[in-house]
Motif scaffolding. Structure first.
Motif, short mmCIF file in Angstrom:
data_model
loop_
_atom_site.label_atom_id
_atom_site.label_comp_id
_atom_site.label_asym_id
_atom_site.label_seq_id
_atom_site.Cartn_x
_atom_site.Cartn_y
_atom_site.Cartn_z
N PRO A 262 -14.83 1.37 1.02
CA PRO A 262 -13.73 2.31 0.76
C PRO A 262 -12.90 1.90 -0.45
O PRO A 262 -12.29 2.74 -1.10
N LEU A 263 -12.89 0.61 -0.75
CA LEU A 263 -12.11 0.14 -1.90
C LEU A 263 -12.73 0.58 -3.23
O LEU A 263 -12.05 0.54 -4.26
N ARG B 190 -9.72 -7.96 -7.90
CA ARG B 190 -8.66 -7.67 -6.93
C ARG B 190 -9.24 -7.20 -5.59
O ARG B 190 -8.66 -7.43 -4.54
N LYS B 191 -10.41 -6.55 -5.62
CA LYS B 191 -11.07 -6.19 -4.36
C LYS B 191 -11.43 -7.44 -3.58
O LYS B 191 -11.20 -7.54 -2.36
N GLN B 192 -12.00 -8.42 -4.28
CA GLN B 192 -12.36 -9.67 -3.62
C GLN B 192 -11.13 -10.41 -3.11
O GLN B 192 -11.15 -11.02 -2.03
N LYS C 80 -11.42 -3.82 7.96
CA LYS C 80 -10.72 -3.34 9.16
C LYS C 80 -9.30 -3.90 9.23
O LYS C 80 -8.33 -3.18 9.51
N LYS C 81 -9.14 -5.20 8.99
CA LYS C 81 -7.81 -5.81 9.03
C LYS C 81 -6.96 -5.32 7.87
O LYS C 81 -5.73 -5.17 8.01
N LEU C 82 -7.59 -5.08 6.72
CA LEU C 82 -6.84 -4.54 5.58
C LEU C 82 -6.35 -3.13 5.90
O LEU C 82 -5.22 -2.76 5.54
N GLY D 66 -1.52 -10.41 -7.46
CA GLY D 66 -2.09 -9.43 -8.37
C GLY D 66 -2.00 -8.00 -7.88
O GLY D 66 -2.39 -7.07 -8.58
N ILE D 67 -1.49 -7.79 -6.65
CA ILE D 67 -1.39 -6.44 -6.10
C ILE D 67 0.08 -6.01 -6.10
O ILE D 67 0.91 -6.59 -5.39
N GLY D 68 0.43 -5.01 -6.89
CA GLY D 68 1.78 -4.47 -6.92
C GLY D 68 1.97 -3.40 -5.85
O GLY D 68 1.03 -3.00 -5.16
N ARG D 69 3.18 -2.92 -5.75
CA ARG D 69 3.47 -1.96 -4.69
C ARG D 69 2.73 -0.64 -4.91
O ARG D 69 2.22 -0.03 -3.96
N LYS D 70 2.66 -0.19 -6.15
CA LYS D 70 1.98 1.07 -6.41
C LYS D 70 0.50 0.96 -6.05
O LYS D 70 -0.07 1.87 -5.43
#
Length: 715
Positions: A615-616, A626-628, A638-640, A653-657
């Motif tokens: 799905p990512l 960033r997927k990894q 599932k946990k994500l 590396g993951i911002g709010r947007k």
């Protein structure tokens, strides 16, 4: 069968000058390429009384539907153009030498920073030094193993080399002295390249220099009482001499020459070549060809020279080429060889001495190769001919089906539905013509409807090619051949109007692309005499209905059912049962099994690709790194999916947007169906309650269950 007078050029139309000519058949395929000193005189020979022509020449001119020519300035240009066109068009009536094997070469990759010694086959690469060819790969490895004592050049692959450089530890050959270990900088790039140059010089025949140098060094070491070093040099000399003994001296004065011998009968010819370098036989190879035209020994030699040196330049073309008969005329060929080498080349027949004696040996090898080939192929030719005749008789065909196409549908429980098309010509697989399809007209499992779609798409493309090239039958209009423009089938499929669809039969990666009408291979341009479908009455009826809807009535259709190996014909309530020992049935089984293999291979590729998706993948702007990072942080998709936006933002590396985009994408994505053990009906779950997925290969999860059960679900 065409009448040659129907396409014979008018008097005075053919120029009296050197040139190259091409015969084409009714489908615009080039079937023969030839050259001539005088086009007018040569082409006139083809348009005489058919009774006076050689049987194979008669077959060629009656198969052809047109002839065209290109004028050149010299006979050398004609020779070069003829070779280029034979390579490009692969005409069926030209002499084509077939290697009886893919000969291995000893190659030194001088185009790399650290040259590597290895065994190579296939096309030659720029910047690589080749020695051979050899009869067997083990002969190369034995020779290299002996020479590495003296010339410890790198032999490892790029992966092994990088791993050794990373760990700082060389491989075993580096520890035992058979590699100078450039991976750990025991030798500089310059010194290693010099070592590789010396290895190449020795393999090229300049052996005396190194032997004398080593003997001097051994004597000096003994005089200085360095007996261990002297013993090592003695062993090195022994290794070099042993390597040299593998190719005995056959010609004096360090001669560089190629000897070509021909053995022939009325139907076939075998060619043997001995490559002599530095007076020693450094390689041997052989070819066999069908004599599809009336041809002299000199012409066979000329074709062999084109095959042998057409892609070679420089020292790969020797100073001397010895042949059993000279081409007529010999001057253009000799000039062409000289241009390929860049200096003078002698092309002659040996008359006496060692060269004539060695030529006799090459001729004996050619005779033995021809006898061996005929022994292997006689039964094969007879069997294939009998198989095609049996099929024609059983299916009541007008003639033997020289081109057979077979179609098969493959899926896994209705998912990833694909189809395959394989082609057999003259009873042999023609893999460059294979095609594969994705079923796009509908979703789900319906083999009959899938077969109808595939046959429609394949022959719609065939009609499109006929319309584009103007090959419609007399009195038939393009608009009335099959469904008209804009017509839509009752089940909602796209109109069968001949318009090209980019996915109508995906070619193999190395297959021919759709090209123009100048004789090059094209997709779906040539019709078969017989269409075979994998299945029984329903599949056969669907294939016949597709042909009827397109207005095609000159192609036979049959189906081969797996259960009892029955042959089904359209409209018949009873199958045609061929004897179990029938060669025709065996050929149909081979065609059907090849179509099944090709289809299921493609289906597994698509399935693996689908299972590897995530799905990512649909999240815009989310790269692989960033997927990894997300999967590593949460442990599973599932946990994500259960995490909040604030928790997702905690990943480096993951911002709010981006976190909001990921959350929305995962919320919209449908969770994968649970894996089921088909033996017990149990839903397999991991320790977190998530459905368990088993894996047959890295990155390819499949439904849980035993391997036999999973294979049974594939169609």
């Amino acid at each position: 069968m065409a009448d040659p007078s129907s396409y014979r050029p008018r008097p005075g139309e053919i120029p009296d000058s050197p040139g190259v000519y091409r015969f084409r058949d009714e489908h615009r395929r080039v079937i023969y390429v030839g050259k001539a000193k005088s086009l007018r005189q040569r082409l006139a020979n083809y348009f005489q009384d058919l009774a006076n022509l050689h049987p194979r020449t008669r077959t060629m001119v009656t198969t052809a539907a047109s002839v065209e020519w290109t004028v050149v300035s010299t006979e050398v240009e004609a020779l070069q153009l003829e070779y280029s066109w034979i390579k490009e068009f692969d005409p069926r009536f030209n002499v084509k030498y077939r290697d009886d094997k893919s000969y291995p070469y000893l190659a030194v990759t001088m185009n790399e920073e650290f040259p590597r010694v290895q065994v190579m086959r296939g096309h030659k690469k720029k910047g690589v030094r080749y020695f051979g060819p050899y009869g067997h790969a083990w002969a190369i490895r034995d020779t290299v193993d002996l020479l590495l004592r003296v010339f410890p050049v790198r032999t490892c692959s790029a992966g092994v080399f990088k791993n050794a450089a990373r760990t700082g530890r060389p491989c075993l050959l580096g520890y035992i002295g058979k590699c100078s270990a450039p991976c750990v900088e025991r030798i500089s790039p310059e010194d290693h390249r010099e070592l590789a140059e010396e290895f190449c010089d020795f393999m090229a025949g300049r052996t005396g220099t190194y032997l004398r140098r080593l003997e001097r060094q051994m004597a000096d070491a003994a005089e200085e009482m360095e007996y261990e070093r002297a013993a090592r040099l003695r062993d090195d000399i022994g290794a070099l001499k042993k390597a040299m003994e593998k190719s005995a001296v056959v010609l004096a004065d360090a001669t560089d020459a190629d000897l070509i011998a021909v053995a022939e009968d009325e139907l076939e010819a075998a060619v043997q070549i001995f490559h002599v370098r530095g007076g020693r036989v450094r390689g041997q190879r052989g070819w066999v060809t069908d004599k599809v035209e009336e041809i002299t020994t000199g012409a066979l030699v000329e074709h062999a020279l084109q095959q042998l040196y057409g892609e070679e330049t420089g020292d790969a073309v020797p100073k001397e080429v010895l042949v059993p008969a000279l081409p007529d005329p010999v001057e253009p060929v000799q000039q062409w060889l000289t241009e390929r080498r860049g200096s003078g080349v002698s092309l002659r027949i040996p008359q006496r001495g060692d060269k004539k004696a060695l030529m006799a040996t090459v001729e004996r090898n050619a005779q033995q190769a021809l006898v061996l080939h005929k022994t292997k192929r006689a039964s094969d030719l007879t069997t294939r001919s009998r198989a095609l005749e049996e099929i024609a008789e059983a299916l009541d065909l007008d003639s033997a089906p020289l081109r057979i196409e077979c179609y098969d549908i493959s899926h896994l429980q209705g998912d990833d539905v694909v189809a395959s098309m394989v082609v057999f010509e003259d009873g042999l697989a023609r893999k460059s013509e294979y095609r594969r399809f994705q079923i796009k007209g509908f979703a789900g499992q319906d083999d009959v409807r899938s077969m109808h779609e595939v046959i429609t798409r394949r022959f719609r493309r065939y009609l499109a090619e006929k319309e584009r090239t103007g090959e419609w039958a007399d009195g038939q209009d393009a608009d009335t051949a099959g469904p008209g423009v804009g017509d839509v089938a009752s089940d909602g499929r796209p109109p069968a109007d001949g318009r090209a669809m980019p996915d109508d039969g995906e070619a193999l990666v190395d297959g021919p692309a759709l090209k123009d009408d100048d004789g090059r291979p094209k997709r779906f341009a040539y019709p078969p005499q017989l269409v075979v479908v994998d299945g029984g009455q329903p599949q056969v009826a669907a294939a016949q209905r597709a042909l009827d809807e397109l207005g095609i009535d000159d192609i036979a259709v049959c189906g081969l059912a797996k259960r009892l190996e029955e042959v089904w014909l359209p409209g018949d309530d009873d199958p045609v049962v061929l004897p179990r020992t029938s060669e025709g049935l065996y050929l149909l089984q081979r065609v059907r099994d090849e179509a099944h293999r090709f289809a299921i291979t493609y289906q597994r590729v698509k399935r693996a690709k689908r299972f590897r998706s995530s799905p990512l993948d649909d999240v815009p702007g989310l790269g692989e790194t960033r997927k990894q990072a997300l999967i590593k942080h949460f442990g599973s998709v599932k946990k994500l999916r259960a995490a909040t936006i604030d928790q997702i933002c905690e990943v480096p590396g993951i911002g709010r947007k981006t976190a909001e985009t990921v959350a929305v994408a995962l919320a919209r994505a449908t969770p994968a169906a649970p894996a089921v053990n088909t033996a017990t009906g149990e839903i397999m779950e991991d320790e977190d309650g998530a459905p368990e997925t088993t894996t047959d290969a890295p990155g390819e999860p499949v439904t849980a269950g035993t391997p036999d059960e999973r294979r049974g679900q594939e169609r």
